[in-house]
Design a protein around this motif. Sequence first.
Motif, PDB file in Angstrom:
ATOM      1  N   GLY A  20       0.890  -1.120   0.093  1.00 19.72           N
ATOM      2  CA  GLY A  20       0.012  -0.032   0.057  1.00 19.72           C
ATOM      3  C   GLY A  20       0.924   1.288  -0.007  1.00 19.72           C
ATOM      4  N   ALA A  21       1.959   1.167  -0.606  1.00 23.83           N
ATOM      5  CA  ALA A  21       2.902   2.272  -0.611  1.00 23.83           C
ATOM      6  C   ALA A  21       2.901   3.109  -1.953  1.00 23.83           C
ATOM      7  CB  ALA A  21       4.477   1.857  -0.461  1.00 23.83           C
ATOM      8  N   SER A  22       1.882   3.100  -2.627  1.00 26.05           N
ATOM      9  CA  SER A  22       1.872   4.004  -4.018  1.00 26.05           C
ATOM     10  C   SER A  22       1.842   5.225  -3.656  1.00 26.05           C
ATOM     11  CB  SER A  22       0.595   3.690  -4.813  1.00 26.05           C
ATOM     12  OG  SER A  22       1.170   2.424  -5.422  1.00 26.05           O
ATOM     13  N   GLY A  23       2.781   6.442  -4.420  1.00 27.37           N
ATOM     14  CA  GLY A  23       2.590   7.756  -4.005  1.00 27.37           C
ATOM     15  C   GLY A  23       1.131   8.493  -4.472  1.00 27.37           C
ATOM     16  N   VAL A  24       0.443   8.133  -5.680  1.00 25.82           N
ATOM     17  CA  VAL A  24      -0.786   8.454  -6.071  1.00 25.82           C
ATOM     18  C   VAL A  24      -0.486   9.894  -6.401  1.00 25.82           C
ATOM     19  CG1 VAL A  24      -3.272   8.804  -5.730  1.00 25.82           C
ATOM     20  CG2 VAL A  24      -2.044   6.804  -4.545  1.00 25.82           C
ATOM     21  N   TYR A  25       0.458  10.084  -7.340  1.00 26.35           N
ATOM     22  CA  TYR A  25       0.849  11.384  -7.700  1.00 26.35           C
ATOM     23  C   TYR A  25      -0.110  12.409  -8.412  1.00 26.35           C
ATOM     24  CZ  TYR A  25       5.362   9.197  -6.695  1.00 26.35           C
ATOM     25  OH  TYR A  25       6.487   8.637  -6.155  1.00 26.35           O
ATOM     26  N   GLU A  26      -0.098  13.840  -7.788  1.00 25.34           N
ATOM     27  CA  GLU A  26      -1.067  14.470  -8.236  1.00 25.34           C
ATOM     28  C   GLU A  26      -1.205  14.814  -9.551  1.00 25.34           C
ATOM     29  OE1 GLU A  26      -2.202  19.242  -7.254  1.00 25.34           O
ATOM     30  OE2 GLU A  26      -0.855  18.186  -5.887  1.00 25.34           O
ATOM     31  N   GLU A  27      -0.121  14.776 -10.424  1.00 27.01           N
ATOM     32  CA  GLU A  27      -0.231  15.178 -11.991  1.00 27.01           C
ATOM     33  C   GLU A  27      -1.094  13.847 -12.473  1.00 27.01           C
ATOM     34  OE1 GLU A  27       4.087  13.137 -13.141  1.00 27.01           O
ATOM     35  OE2 GLU A  27       4.068  13.894 -11.119  1.00 27.01           O
ATOM     36  N   TYR A  28      -1.014  12.768 -12.342  1.00 25.80           N
ATOM     37  CA  TYR A  28      -1.650  11.753 -12.902  1.00 25.80           C
ATOM     38  C   TYR A  28      -3.039  11.847 -12.489  1.00 25.80           C
ATOM     39  CZ  TYR A  28       2.549   9.479 -13.970  1.00 25.80           C
ATOM     40  OH  TYR A  28       3.937   9.112 -14.367  1.00 25.80           O
ATOM     41  N   VAL A  29      -3.472  12.307 -11.121  1.00 20.75           N
ATOM     42  CA  VAL A  29      -4.894  12.442 -10.820  1.00 20.75           C
ATOM     43  C   VAL A  29      -5.321  13.530 -11.491  1.00 20.75           C
ATOM     44  CG1 VAL A  29      -6.207  12.943  -8.718  1.00 20.75           C
ATOM     45  CG2 VAL A  29      -4.360  11.194  -8.392  1.00 20.75           C
ATOM     46  N   ILE A  83     -11.714  10.866  -9.731  1.00 21.90           N
ATOM     47  CA  ILE A  83     -10.841  10.323  -8.752  1.00 21.90           C
ATOM     48  C   ILE A  83     -10.629  11.275  -7.686  1.00 21.90           C
ATOM     49  CG2 ILE A  83     -10.333   7.953  -9.587  1.00 21.90           C
ATOM     50  CD1 ILE A  83      -7.527   9.332 -10.253  1.00 21.90           C
ATOM     51  N   LYS A  84     -11.314  12.266  -7.466  1.00 22.05           N
ATOM     52  CA  LYS A  84     -10.773  13.537  -6.585  1.00 22.05           C
ATOM     53  C   LYS A  84     -10.688  12.850  -5.196  1.00 22.05           C
ATOM     54  CE  LYS A  84     -13.570  16.636  -9.568  1.00 22.05           C
ATOM     55  NZ  LYS A  84     -14.062  15.853 -10.582  1.00 22.05           N
ATOM     56  N   GLY A  85      -9.788  13.518  -4.445  1.00 23.73           N
ATOM     57  CA  GLY A  85      -9.328  13.167  -3.367  1.00 23.73           C
ATOM     58  C   GLY A  85      -8.556  12.068  -2.966  1.00 23.73           C
ATOM     59  N   ALA A  86      -8.087  11.449  -4.165  1.00 25.18           N
ATOM     60  CA  ALA A  86      -7.053  10.312  -4.066  1.00 25.18           C
ATOM     61  C   ALA A  86      -5.742  10.904  -3.510  1.00 25.18           C
ATOM     62  CB  ALA A  86      -6.754   9.683  -5.310  1.00 25.18           C
ATOM     63  N   LYS A  87      -5.353  10.083  -2.642  1.00 28.50           N
ATOM     64  CA  LYS A  87      -4.093  10.425  -2.041  1.00 28.50           C
ATOM     65  C   LYS A  87      -3.022   9.050  -1.486  1.00 28.50           C
ATOM     66  CE  LYS A  87      -5.161  14.779   0.718  1.00 28.50           C
ATOM     67  NZ  LYS A  87      -5.046  15.109   2.251  1.00 28.50           N
ATOM     68  N   GLY A  88      -1.552   9.430  -1.563  1.00 31.15           N
ATOM     69  CA  GLY A  88      -0.966   8.231  -1.427  1.00 31.15           C
ATOM     70  C   GLY A  88       0.148   8.624  -0.298  1.00 31.15           C
ATOM     71  N   VAL A  89       1.169   7.670  -0.241  1.00 35.13           N
ATOM     72  CA  VAL A  89       2.446   7.890   0.578  1.00 35.13           C
ATOM     73  C   VAL A  89       3.594   8.907   0.097  1.00 35.13           C
ATOM     74  CG1 VAL A  89       4.134   6.875   1.889  1.00 35.13           C
ATOM     75  CG2 VAL A  89       2.048   5.601   1.526  1.00 35.13           C
ATOM     76  N   PRO A  90       3.683  10.054   0.637  1.00 28.57           N
ATOM     77  CA  PRO A  90       4.687  11.199   0.243  1.00 28.57           C
ATOM     78  C   PRO A  90       5.994  10.289  -0.080  1.00 28.57           C
ATOM     79  CG  PRO A  90       3.515  12.139   1.890  1.00 28.57           C
ATOM     80  CD  PRO A  90       3.048  10.581   2.058  1.00 28.57           C
ATOM     81  N   ASP A  91       6.735  10.705  -0.954  1.00 27.30           N
ATOM     82  CA  ASP A  91       8.259  10.199  -1.215  1.00 27.30           C
ATOM     83  C   ASP A  91       8.963  10.257  -0.191  1.00 27.30           C
ATOM     84  OD1 ASP A  91       7.074  10.075  -3.659  1.00 27.30           O
ATOM     85  OD2 ASP A  91       8.511  11.381  -4.784  1.00 27.30           O
ATOM     86  N   GLU A  92       8.878  11.280   0.900  1.00 23.73           N
ATOM     87  CA  GLU A  92       9.950  11.534   2.031  1.00 23.73           C
ATOM     88  C   GLU A  92       9.469  10.395   3.067  1.00 23.73           C
ATOM     89  OE1 GLU A  92       7.685  13.963   0.781  1.00 23.73           O
ATOM     90  OE2 GLU A  92       9.373  14.723  -0.283  1.00 23.73           O
ATOM     91  N   GLU A  93       8.197  10.222   3.023  1.00 31.01           N
ATOM     92  CA  GLU A  93       7.879   9.187   3.995  1.00 31.01           C
ATOM     93  C   GLU A  93       8.305   7.730   3.694  1.00 31.01           C
ATOM     94  OE1 GLU A  93       5.136   9.686   7.002  1.00 31.01           O
ATOM     95  OE2 GLU A  93       6.877  11.273   6.682  1.00 31.01           O
ATOM     96  N   LEU A  94       8.472   7.406   2.331  1.00 30.53           N
ATOM     97  CA  LEU A  94       8.822   6.210   1.801  1.00 30.53           C
ATOM     98  C   LEU A  94      10.304   6.017   1.879  1.00 30.53           C
ATOM     99  CD1 LEU A  94       8.126   3.678   0.383  1.00 30.53           C
ATOM    100  CD2 LEU A  94       8.190   4.915  -1.617  1.00 30.53           C
TER     101      LEU A  94
END
Length: 310
Positions: free
Chosen positions: A209-218, A228-239
């Motif tokens: 469950g570690a995808s970044g769900v990058y804003e550019e694609y959303v 798919i408004k409101g989609a969020k993922g794990v920030p790169d820094e956290e990963l």
Amino acid sequence: MPLVSGKVLFEKANEYNFAIGAFNFNNMEFLKAILDAAEEEQAPVFIQTTESAIKYAGIEYLAGMVHAVKDKYSIPFALHLDHGKHVETILLAIRHGYTSVMIDYSDKSYEENLKVTKYVVSICAALGISVEAELGKLVSVEDEVVSREEVLVDPEQAKEFVDRTGIDALAPAIGTAHGAFKFKGEPKLDFERLKKVKELTGIALVLHGASGVYEEYVEKINKYGGDIKGAKGVPDEELKKAVELGINKVNTDTDLRLAFISKLRELMALEKKVIDPRKFLKPAMEEVKNIVKKRIRLYGSQGKAELFRV
């Protein structure tokens, strides 16, 4: 380099403290994008299928494609069964040349999880096939409906589980979740818990469950007709921090889907006269390749194929 056991990948990643990308595929476009990206980055990689992917495409097609191209690449890679919920599926994967499997009984009782996982290890160990298992539940724990202790891994229990089962890798629940809508607020990964699990087990650890769900694609998907408004993922820094603390395999599926669909939606909206699917699929495949390369660099596995040639 031939298709290798997941054991080889887990051991090197754990020894040299980096993470290997584990990317899901359902078809030829995703498989080619993943392996081509890994080859260009000279990175070891797990290519993996879920039970739903097997149901969709058929294991003969999925495994057949991998074995048909395995000698084309110089990088080490493993064919992994992700979230195997049934022992029958594990056995099916073994028969079709998978070199790594995950038995996921994390939704069952601890004792049942332990018992079935130990059984799977007894089968796979003799064949040189790696076994991954999971403890805890991958659900968002930001709201107060469930407590963190109810769903996150218990480090002491993790040590016992590893010692009694003999698994090669453990996926500890530390606060991530599957899908594009992982979190209602900001992610709250429990790094202290992760650190403790690593200290107690010393084993290769996996982050699901570690995808970044990058804003550019959303944004692009929403722009060209998606919702798919409101989609969020794990920030790169956290990963990055999770990898520093002992994560050695990072699963990525949603980011690949978003990359592919964003390009597909864009092209289908703009190229209204095109009826050749290849005109759409090839650029979408390239977008998947780009995100795989980005994630490989994020995990620190670029150039690490050299470690396996020594």
